[in-house]
Design a protein around this motif. Structure first.
Motif, PDB file in Angstrom:
ATOM      1  N   HIS A  56       0.831  -1.209   0.000  1.00 26.32           N
ATOM      2  CA  HIS A  56       0.000   0.000   0.000  1.00 26.32           C
ATOM      3  C   HIS A  56       0.859   1.250   0.000  1.00 26.32           C
ATOM      4  O   HIS A  56       0.618   2.191  -0.761  1.00 26.32           O
ATOM      5  CB  HIS A  56      -0.930  -0.010   1.215  1.00 26.32           C
ATOM      6  N   SER A 102      -9.459   1.188  -2.026  1.00 25.63           N
ATOM      7  CA  SER A 102      -9.488   2.366  -1.168  1.00 25.63           C
ATOM      8  C   SER A 102     -10.884   2.614  -0.622  1.00 25.63           C
ATOM      9  O   SER A 102     -11.057   2.926   0.567  1.00 25.63           O
ATOM     10  CB  SER A 102      -9.004   3.586  -1.957  1.00 25.63           C
ATOM     11  N   SER A 105     -11.714  -0.059   2.037  1.00 28.46           N
ATOM     12  CA  SER A 105     -11.012   0.094   3.312  1.00 28.46           C
ATOM     13  C   SER A 105     -11.683   1.131   4.205  1.00 28.46           C
ATOM     14  O   SER A 105     -11.570   1.064   5.431  1.00 28.46           O
ATOM     15  CB  SER A 105      -9.548   0.493   3.054  1.00 28.46           C
ATOM     16  N   ARG A 106     -12.388   2.102   3.601  1.00 25.42           N
ATOM     17  CA  ARG A 106     -13.072   3.137   4.378  1.00 25.42           C
ATOM     18  C   ARG A 106     -14.585   2.951   4.364  1.00 25.42           C
ATOM     19  O   ARG A 106     -15.335   3.830   4.773  1.00 25.42           O
ATOM     20  CB  ARG A 106     -12.685   4.528   3.859  1.00 25.42           C
TER      21      ARG A 106
END
Length: 259
Positions: A56, A102, A105-106
């Motif tokens: 990452h 991305s 992940s949020r």
């Protein structure tokens, strides 16, 4: 006589300072993770977690370096386009695939609404992909976990309009007129606001304008979300018909992604 103004001298100095700071952070994380891999190589789950962190951060470094290189090319007038005929939905699908980790992940929810019929464009597909991923990443960056991001498009005979909207932190009235200038950053009160050099939106503007289009930003203010609207000339040169076996599409009235 060659004269360098104080402002012109300060810009590269500031760039180098920000670059050094931004690149050191992910680099240190990579080195720490690799040290942990070496020390804990027998613990498979721990090794995998450290490897994910390293990957990452390495990708983050690559994005920073690529942004700097593109800004440099743009400043020197060396940013060039390789134009091809492509369906818009193909580029949208690629951009979503790029930002999916991305968003996941949020825990962001991404709603996509595209015209049901093919929308032909004559563009540099990799650069338009870059525009969309930058806008989606920007929306994710300034939207709290669990927030909503919307990507919609509409087409007429002459123009294609692509909108990326979110319900995130919004843009303050003082920043809005400068949002596409290099090094501009939004509110950095959250940890995600500290990532990057503030070059992504500047590149979006340059790339869209190179295509003969325009981009604009809208927001009602802090905490009220934001919207970025890209307008591009429509094009239909050499695009396969919808029934052609080589034609791949990613059109849907509403695709919802949520992990």
């Amino acid at each position: 006589m060659n004269m360098i103004t104080q402002q012109e001298h300060r810009i590269p100095s500031r760039l180098l300072s920000i670059m050094a700071h931004e690149l050191l952070q992910p680099l240190n994380a990579i080195l720490l993770s690799l040290d942990e891999v070496e020390q804990e190589c027998e613990a498979a789950s721990f090794t995998r977690e450290a490897s994910v962190v390293a990957k990452h951060q390495a990708l983050h470094m690559a994005r920073i370096i690529n942004d700097v290189m593109d800004v440099s090319r743009d400043t020197c007038g060396k940013l060039r386009l390789r134009m091809v005929s492509v369906d818009m939905s193909t580029i949208v699908a690629g951009a979503i695939a790029t930002v999916r980790p991305s968003l996941a992940s949020r825990r962001h929810r991404l709603a996509v609404a595209l015209p049901p019929e093919p929308v032909p464009l004559y563009v540099d597909s990799s650069r338009l992909h870059q525009v969309l991923t930058n806008l989606l990443n920007n929306a994710a960056k300034f939207t709290e976990p669990g927030g909503c991001i919307y990507l919609t498009a509409e087409a007429s005979v002459d123009v294609v309009v692509i909108r990326v909207r979110d319900n995130g932190r919004g843009i303050t009235s003082d920043l809005l007129p400068r949002i596409f200038e290099p090094f501009q950053q939004g509110d950095d009160s959250g940890d995600s606001g500290r990532e990057g050099l503030g070059l992504g939106l500047s590149l979006v503007k340059s790339l869209v304008e190179l295509h003969g289009g325009s981009v604009a930003a809208y927001s009602q203010g802090s905490g009220k979300g934001s919207e970025f609207v890209v307008r591009l000339p429509a094009g239909n040169t050499g695009l396969p018909a919808a029934g052609d076996p080589c034609f791949e599409t990613f059109t849907s009235q509403c695709c919802l992604f949520h992990e």
